[in-house]
Every structure is written in C-alpha cells, then in structure tokens.
Design an enzyme around this catalytic site. Sequence first.
Site, PDB file in Angstrom:
ATOM      1  N   ASP A 173       0.981  -1.208  -0.017  1.00 44.38           N
ATOM      2  CA  ASP A 173      -0.068  -0.025   0.060  1.00 44.38           C
ATOM      3  C   ASP A 173       0.787   1.382  -0.025  1.00 44.38           C
ATOM      4  O   ASP A 173       1.593   1.502   0.986  1.00 44.38           O
ATOM      5  CB  ASP A 173      -0.905  -0.058   0.944  1.00 44.38           C
ATOM      6  CG  ASP A 173      -1.820   1.244   1.626  1.00 44.38           C
ATOM      7  OD1 ASP A 173      -1.969   1.899   0.351  1.00 44.38           O
ATOM      8  OD2 ASP A 173      -2.225   1.349   2.595  1.00 44.38           O
ATOM      9  N   HIS A 346      -4.057   4.495   6.646  1.00 43.47           N
ATOM     10  CA  HIS A 346      -3.053   4.113   5.578  1.00 43.47           C
ATOM     11  C   HIS A 346      -1.633   4.475   6.475  1.00 43.47           C
ATOM     12  O   HIS A 346      -1.637   5.467   7.086  1.00 43.47           O
ATOM     13  CB  HIS A 346      -3.123   4.629   4.372  1.00 43.47           C
ATOM     14  CG  HIS A 346      -4.311   4.442   3.495  1.00 43.47           C
ATOM     15  ND1 HIS A 346      -4.301   2.976   2.699  1.00 43.47           N
ATOM     16  CD2 HIS A 346      -5.609   4.881   3.518  1.00 43.47           C
ATOM     17  CE1 HIS A 346      -5.534   3.156   2.234  1.00 43.47           C
ATOM     18  NE2 HIS A 346      -6.213   4.096   2.545  1.00 43.47           N
TER      19      HIS A 346
END
Length: 530
Positions: A173, A346
């Site tokens: 990610d 995130h």
Amino acid sequence: MTVYELGDDVVVVDAGLAFPRDEHLGVDLVLPDFSYLEGRRVLAVLLTHGHEDHVGALPYVLREVAVERVIATRLTLGLVRSKLEEHGVAAVAELVEADPEGPPLELGRFRVEFVRVAHSIPDSVALVLETPAGRVVHTGDWKLDHTPVDGLKTDVGRLAEIGNRGVDLMLGDSTNAERPGMTGSERLVGEAFRTLMPLRKGRILVASFASNIHRMQQAADVAVECGRQIAVVGRSMRKNLNIARNLGYLSIPDDAIVPPKAAMELPPSKVLVLCTGSQGEPMSALTRIAYDDHSNVAVERGDTVIISAKPVPGNELRVHDAINRLARAGAEVLHQEIAPVHVSGHACSEELRTMLSLVRPRAVMPIHGEYRMLAAHAQLARDAGVPAAGIVMADNGSVVELSGGVARVVDRIEAGVTFVDGLGVGDVQDVALRDRRRLSEHGVLIVVTTVALSDGGEIAPPELIARGFGEDEALLGELREEAERVVAELSSDGISEIKLLQEHLHDEIGQLVYDRTRRRPMILPVVIEV
C-alpha cells in the site's frame, strides 16, 4: 484488483470500484475491466477488507466470471454477503470465512495465509501467497496502530516470522508514502469526540464513511456518556451498523438508538446523528441536510456538524459547498483542518520503512496510490536496501513474472475501466462521454427541414431547436437562412440523398455557429421526406 496466475490456477485479490470524476458525466460507478478473466477458472477471490475500493465490483465480477469461492474475514464477508444478496448473486460462489489465526488455505498450487493488520475498518488482513514460483506478501491497506479501538494490532511478530522465511515479492500500500512520520491512532479521534461533545448544547451530527465501524463506535460511546440518543441517517450507514452489531463488531445499547424523526422531537442537547455524506455526494444524507432537503433531519443555529473524514481528491468543492450551506444555517462545522476529528487508515513513510524491515522482500511492487505515491514508496524500498532491479513499477495491465526469485514486467494485457450507467454495465464508451461533455459545455442545436420525396426540394422552411445554446433570435434567424440556402443549393444540383443533406447541413451550420460564437454545439440535422 490483482490477478495471480500459476499455470491454469488463478486467484484474484480484491475486486474494488472507483467513483466517477467530474468528466465522467452520467456515470454512476467505475469498474476495473476484468474481461481478461472471462473464460478462465478462478479458484477464489480473496478480499483484504470491506471498503468499496476493494469489494465494490465483486457482484459485477461474479456475474461475468466463473468464481468458485469468495474468501474473506468475518466482517468483510458479512458486508459482502449483503451486497451480493442485493444484486441477486449470493449463491453464485461459495462464501468462505477466513481466520487470520487459522491454518493456511490450499487453493490449487497456491497456499494462502491471512495476517491481521490495522486499518480504518475492522477485520483487515494482509495476504501471503506461497507458490512453487516464490512467496508473495500482499499487504492490503494497513497502518501500525498501537492502540486500536478493538485491541487488534497489526501482527508485526507474524510479519517478521514471514520475513524470516524469505519473501520474493511484496506488493505494498502506497497511499501515504509521501507523508513523513507515523499515522495517528484511531483512538485519537475518540479522544477528540470526548473533548468536543460534552461542551456542545445543540444537536451534534457526525458524518463519516459508512464502513468506519470504529468511528461510529467511538461517537456512540461518547453520546451515551453524555446522555444523547443516537439517530442513524443514510441507507449504507444503517445497513453497515446493523451488520456490525449482529456480528459483534459494534456495541450500542438498543435503547440508545431512535428513529431520525423521533430524534428531531427531542431536546437538541439530547441528540447525536450519525450520517453519511462526508464526501459531499449529491444525494447523501449530509448534503440533503445541508440543503434543507432531508425529510427528517434539519440543522439550526447552535448545532454542531463534525465531518470525520478527509475529502477524496476531486470531492473538495462539494465538501466545501456543504460546509458553507451548513454554516449559513447557523451550524458550527468541525473538520480535520481545524480539529483532530479524523485520522488516516493508511501507513505513512516511517511505518512503510518498518514493514520493509520486517518483511525484507527481495523485490517490491508499490500498489494502491497515484504514481507519485508509488514512486515515493519505491524510494523508501531503495533506502531499505532493495536493489533498483528489484523495484517493479507496474501500471494497470502490466504482466509481472516472478521466477527464480526475480520479479519483472514481461508483458501487457488490455486493461482499463468499465463504466456503470444506471442498469447498463460497459455500454458507456469514451465517445458517449465526449458527447455528454460537449452537450454540457456548448449545448445542442437541432435543425429540422422538410423536403419533397420526388426531387429533394424544400417544402417548408427549416425549424431550429436550441437547448443550452442561448436564445439569440438574430443568430437563429441567420442559421435558418443558411439551412434554407444549403437545401436549395443541393436541390438545384440534383442531390436528394438524405445522408448527404444531413452532412452538408451539419458542416455549414456548424461553421457559421463557430464563426459567430466561437462555440461548437452538437448539431443534429433532421431531414423529413414528404
């Protein structure tokens, strides 16, 4: 959507969708182009978590692709099952619950492990795929949250153990790769709620993503402590809240929840509204409330609206418009720019460095982000000792081969996006979007002329219908005269073919309009034979 293929064995990781940008006029959803999978046997679709950008396209995939099973953790599977039932495809594939603490799953020549990670939705996982060709770690969306709401942290010990086994390729990610430092814990938002809410005397509205179960839990906990009743507004939020409560991921007392209409009859200081619309979506609950268009909920002076989300790029203007409308109604609006009411789900750069040091991959393929974010993640990998030859920068459609511990781009397949417009899937092409854009910018001009079937001569003067073009009568009169001239000239030359008449009318009228206005409306010539 990522496809892993070994011989005839195929597994797919995630099947998400995107929401249309402003130039996608009339488009409701944007799906990945999964035509490559048609005609192939897919052993399983593995889901890392329940966000729409990872599961939203699944019903459309199951309609077109032969998928044997869908495998996901408990909450993700609950959210997906509801979605599949709505689309009438719940029985198409077997739904299998994955246990991050359980043994690996054997899928053909793939051996799959699930590793628990923290994110902005519970039950998120990373995946480990072991094959004769090598071992791959697919991180999904994650962050290192040391104080998660549910107490389930990213399993760094397990990641380190997997790193000790040797990892040939990591797909990671990259969303926050450009941001320095560490992402804040979800509990920081709860602490902000606990500081802000007791001081407010009017109604409090909290807008967030419908999937942010922990955010709803923390807002509800503070509301109950402050003696407020909770109303849930927005179809997706009500659905997700019910699923999460039924599965034990969300705990709110039954007597604390009231219907929105009943909540508006309570004293303002006794009400908390949880609602959708944090992205300024046109038909969402918060937008309708902001425009005083909601049937059950309204804001007034003294109320507080907390927008507990960051605007997705492209949505900023809509969100700002909603904030302005709410402020005009007298509400105080709190958002992440002025209060600590949101944290990302995130990992930032320091967390990405930690992941790289735990997994120690031989090769890294940055995923999930704009290209500049992928590039930032690639630089972090180089800094961590991954050789330049081990950095795989792939685009949509890239074919990456992992062989002998080496990963490299070897080919491309056709890949892009598929537009959903109403009930139509894939029937809106670029030409349709171009026409819609042209109509929105320049309008349309319809030229109707009637000619004799015998010789193509004009029977009645042309009629012009303008929409979105302007009502300049002098110009419209000039255009009628031009249309008459074109038809008369073609008739005198013995040209009566309908297609030729339409082509000449289109070109001559279009040129005159451009000469006079510097605009290019869509011109539709209609020739009627009598």
